[in-house]
Design a protein around this motif. Structure first.
Motif, mmCIF file in Angstrom:
data_model
loop_
_atom_site.group_PDB
_atom_site.id
_atom_site.type_symbol
_atom_site.label_atom_id
_atom_site.label_comp_id
_atom_site.label_asym_id
_atom_site.label_seq_id
_atom_site.Cartn_x
_atom_site.Cartn_y
_atom_site.Cartn_z
ATOM 1 N N PRO A 152 0.736 -1.229 0.059
ATOM 2 C CA PRO A 152 0.065 0.028 0.161
ATOM 3 C C PRO A 152 0.772 1.330 0.029
ATOM 4 C CG PRO A 152 -1.062 -1.482 1.506
ATOM 5 C CD PRO A 152 0.400 -2.246 1.046
ATOM 6 N N ASP A 153 1.812 1.252 0.843
ATOM 7 C CA ASP A 153 2.536 2.581 0.849
ATOM 8 C C ASP A 153 3.276 2.937 -0.695
ATOM 9 O OD1 ASP A 153 2.188 2.705 3.633
ATOM 10 O OD2 ASP A 153 4.191 2.147 4.241
ATOM 11 N N LEU A 154 3.632 2.018 -1.097
ATOM 12 C CA LEU A 154 4.261 2.064 -2.492
ATOM 13 C C LEU A 154 3.287 2.165 -3.615
ATOM 14 C CD1 LEU A 154 7.175 -0.576 -2.912
ATOM 15 C CD2 LEU A 154 7.370 1.937 -2.332
ATOM 16 N N VAL A 155 2.267 1.930 -3.419
ATOM 17 C CA VAL A 155 1.053 2.179 -4.373
ATOM 18 C C VAL A 155 0.604 3.699 -4.253
ATOM 19 C CG1 VAL A 155 -1.456 1.854 -4.799
ATOM 20 C CG2 VAL A 155 0.029 -0.253 -4.524
ATOM 21 N N ALA A 156 0.639 4.176 -3.029
ATOM 22 C CA ALA A 156 0.263 5.770 -2.719
ATOM 23 C C ALA A 156 1.226 6.516 -3.505
ATOM 24 C CB ALA A 156 0.271 5.781 -1.239
ATOM 25 N N ASP A 157 2.753 6.111 -3.375
ATOM 26 C CA ASP A 157 3.665 6.775 -4.055
ATOM 27 C C ASP A 157 3.603 6.734 -5.358
ATOM 28 O OD1 ASP A 157 4.617 7.439 -1.395
ATOM 29 O OD2 ASP A 157 6.144 5.729 -1.460
ATOM 30 N N GLN A 158 3.273 5.571 -5.788
ATOM 31 C CA GLN A 158 3.180 5.546 -7.403
ATOM 32 C C GLN A 158 1.951 6.206 -8.113
ATOM 33 O OE1 GLN A 158 1.509 1.620 -8.963
ATOM 34 N NE2 GLN A 158 3.570 1.501 -9.678
ATOM 35 N N LYS A 159 0.964 6.261 -7.241
ATOM 36 C CA LYS A 159 -0.135 7.423 -7.752
ATOM 37 C C LYS A 159 0.297 8.780 -7.981
ATOM 38 C CE LYS A 159 -4.956 8.658 -6.903
ATOM 39 N NZ LYS A 159 -6.075 8.571 -6.134
ATOM 40 N N VAL A 160 1.029 9.226 -6.899
ATOM 41 C CA VAL A 160 1.640 10.595 -7.067
ATOM 42 C C VAL A 160 2.375 10.960 -8.176
ATOM 43 C CG1 VAL A 160 3.030 12.395 -5.851
ATOM 44 C CG2 VAL A 160 1.612 10.986 -4.396
ATOM 45 N N VAL A 161 3.344 9.738 -8.434
ATOM 46 C CA VAL A 161 4.316 9.975 -9.548
ATOM 47 C C VAL A 161 3.458 9.956 -10.875
ATOM 48 C CG1 VAL A 161 5.935 8.432 -11.137
ATOM 49 C CG2 VAL A 161 6.174 8.766 -8.652
ATOM 50 N N LEU A 162 2.265 8.959 -11.046
ATOM 51 C CA LEU A 162 1.777 9.010 -12.373
ATOM 52 C C LEU A 162 0.842 10.225 -12.572
ATOM 53 C CD1 LEU A 162 0.227 5.619 -11.904
ATOM 54 C CD2 LEU A 162 1.999 6.184 -13.543
ATOM 55 N N GLU A 163 0.497 11.113 -11.431
ATOM 56 C CA GLU A 163 -0.321 12.152 -11.609
ATOM 57 C C GLU A 163 0.488 13.465 -12.295
ATOM 58 O OE1 GLU A 163 -1.683 12.731 -7.844
ATOM 59 O OE2 GLU A 163 -3.628 12.199 -8.101
ATOM 60 N N LYS A 164 1.892 13.130 -11.942
ATOM 61 C CA LYS A 164 2.717 14.248 -12.340
ATOM 62 C C LYS A 164 3.324 14.094 -13.632
ATOM 63 C CE LYS A 164 4.193 15.532 -7.592
ATOM 64 N NZ LYS A 164 3.695 17.004 -7.661
ATOM 65 N N VAL A 165 3.494 12.786 -14.064
ATOM 66 C CA VAL A 165 4.122 12.151 -15.258
ATOM 67 C C VAL A 165 3.184 12.809 -16.353
ATOM 68 C CG1 VAL A 165 4.733 10.260 -16.652
ATOM 69 C CG2 VAL A 165 5.563 10.380 -14.421
ATOM 70 N N LEU A 166 1.914 12.492 -16.311
ATOM 71 C CA LEU A 166 1.206 13.007 -17.482
ATOM 72 C C LEU A 166 1.446 14.473 -17.719
ATOM 73 C CD1 LEU A 166 -2.203 11.002 -17.076
ATOM 74 C CD2 LEU A 166 -0.187 10.630 -18.681
ATOM 75 N N THR A 167 1.613 15.361 -16.652
ATOM 76 C CA THR A 167 1.875 16.521 -16.824
ATOM 77 C C THR A 167 3.073 16.806 -17.605
ATOM 78 O OG1 THR A 167 0.392 17.266 -14.900
ATOM 79 C CG2 THR A 167 1.988 18.802 -15.794
ATOM 80 N N PHE A 168 3.983 16.250 -17.247
ATOM 81 C CA PHE A 168 5.666 16.190 -17.741
ATOM 82 C C PHE A 168 5.653 15.926 -19.162
ATOM 83 C CE2 PHE A 168 7.295 15.357 -13.020
ATOM 84 C CZ PHE A 168 6.801 16.756 -12.683
ATOM 85 N N ALA A 169 4.696 14.964 -19.602
ATOM 86 C CA ALA A 169 4.685 14.405 -20.714
ATOM 87 C C ALA A 169 4.470 15.662 -22.024
ATOM 88 C CB ALA A 169 3.681 13.197 -21.085
ATOM 89 N N GLN A 170 3.479 16.637 -21.182
ATOM 90 C CA GLN A 170 3.174 17.619 -21.977
ATOM 91 C C GLN A 170 4.576 18.636 -22.291
ATOM 92 O OE1 GLN A 170 0.067 18.120 -22.793
ATOM 93 N NE2 GLN A 170 -0.916 16.730 -21.253
ATOM 94 N N ARG A 171 5.445 18.768 -21.355
ATOM 95 C CA ARG A 171 6.512 19.406 -21.511
ATOM 96 C C ARG A 171 7.633 19.000 -22.910
ATOM 97 N NH1 ARG A 171 9.470 21.922 -23.376
ATOM 98 N NH2 ARG A 171 11.226 23.197 -22.724
#
Length: 391
Positions: A152-171
């Motif tokens: 669960p701890d890593l799943v929560a961290d992974q969700k934060v990462v995914l939210e940001k990565v889609l934004t970075f893909a725009q860049r």
């Protein structure tokens, strides 16, 4: 600052010390922004935002991240490089590295080391820093694409990462390797590696099902869509409930008709060239609502609407000419404007979905003969205009 001077590394709170400290802070900050090409300063006083600065502000991205991308991304950067670069983003400094005091509990670095052994993309031994939040981000992204179950701890961290990565893909879209960044966005949403079959994104398409389909010549979601019911049922060998899930995904999978018209004329260097594009969804979708646009992605933890990137580029030179992101409800007309230098140019139009694998269009516009003319004095104008159009 006067109440907590130690926090600001101040040894004196007199008016002169405060003034000197603030002046130094402002000067250092402006110099950092200049070095990262986010702002320009003229006559030591006039501050102006540059294109990278406007992008960073628009997408709420750290100037440090923008600088990393500018220095690290090259025209031919591949997926491994994209993963390394995006994992180096300053925003991931806050990804926690947990350590348990109880020796009977597993330390997180032990979990990460075991996870690393199962992942396909490796780094040089010196770069594998298991106590680095950036390396942890690198592992969590790969674990997502590989559909590896995490605590669960890593799943929560992974969700934060995914939210940001889609934004970075725009860049990434300031380069024609934006196509690689778009692949990265699709991989995040549908949780497949770029080398894997697009059939894997369909619900319940386990490796044995994908193999049977491939052996039968069924290689895309459109192939599944066009099969007769009896033949499809016999090939997939699924329960009625599973077939309902398959039908839901296939029916949501975008069918987009693309037509284009290049406005004819005398093309001269630096002068705008206009491309009209018409995007039309399947006529069966008479009244598409937002729910119809919601992406079916069982392994992606965030609700997302399907969007499309329109990219005009010159593959031979890896030059991105214009890019625009749109949401298509039914039929949409889009005008794309770009410029070219003197010479002959083979130009292509890419229409790429940001949420599904295998739904993209790759269209050759043709060779354009561009005569001599008044070229732009700023070689970055086309990139700047492209990003402004997207914004």
């Amino acid at each position: 600052m006067t109440q907590n001077p130690n926090y600001y590394n101040l040894h004196n709170v007199s008016h002169q010390h405060l003034s000197d400290h603030l002046s130094e802070l402002v000067e250092n900050t402006l110099n950092d922004l200049v070095n990262s090409k986010c702002i320009s300063i003229e006559d030591e006083m006039d501050v102006s935002a540059l294109n990278l600065g406007m992008i960073a502000a628009y997408y709420n991205i750290s100037y440090v991240t923008v600088e990393i991308y500018t220095l690290s991304l090259k025209e031919r950067t591949k997926l491994r490089g994209l993963l390394e670069v995006v994992s180096s983003s300053a925003e991931f400094e806050t990804i926690p590295i947990r350590r348990h005091e109880d020796v009977l509990l597993r330390h997180e670095d032990v979990l990460l080391r075991r996870l690393y052994d199962r992942l396909p993309v490796k780094l040089e031994a010196s770069a594998a820093e298991f106590e680095s939040p950036h390396f942890k981000t690198f592992l969590l992204l790969q674990a997502h694409f590989s559909r590896i179950a995490l605590p669960p701890d890593l799943v929560a961290d992974q969700k934060v990462v995914l939210e940001k990565v889609l934004t970075f893909a725009q860049r990434f879209n300031a380069w024609l390797n934006a196509l690689g960044a778009m692949d990265l966005a699709q991989m995040c949403v549908q949780v497949v590696w770029e080398r894997e079959s697009p059939l894997k994104q369909i619900s319940h398409f386990e490796p044995d099902v994908v193999t049977r389909c491939t052996d039968a010549g069924v290689e895309s979601v459109y192939d599944v869509m066009e099969m007769e019911d009896d033949k499809r049922n016999g090939l997939l060998q699924m329960t009625p409930a599973q077939m309902q899930d398959v039908a839901a995904f296939v029916n949501s999978y975008p069918t987009l008709d693309v037509s284009h018209e290049l406005v004819k004329g005398e093309y001269t260097a630096g002068a705008p060239i206009l491309l009209n594009v018409v995007l039309a969804k399947d006529e069966d979708d008479e009244d598409p609502s937002e729910s119809d646009q919601t992406v079916i992605a069982p392994f992606f933890p965030i609700k997302k609407l399907a969007n499309w990137w329109l990219v005009v580029g010159e593959p031979k030179t890896k030059q991105l000419l214009v890019i625009k992101k749109v949401t298509v409800n039914k039929t949409m007309k889009v005008k794309l404007e770009f410029t070219l230098p003197k010479g002959r140019h083979e130009v292509k139009l890419y229409v790429i979905c940001d949420s599904y694998v295998g739904a993209d269009h790759d269209i050759t516009i043709g060779e354009l003969d561009v005569a001599e003319g008044e070229e732009s004095s700023d070689e970055d104008d086309s990139d700047e205009e492209s990003d402004k159009m997207e914004e």
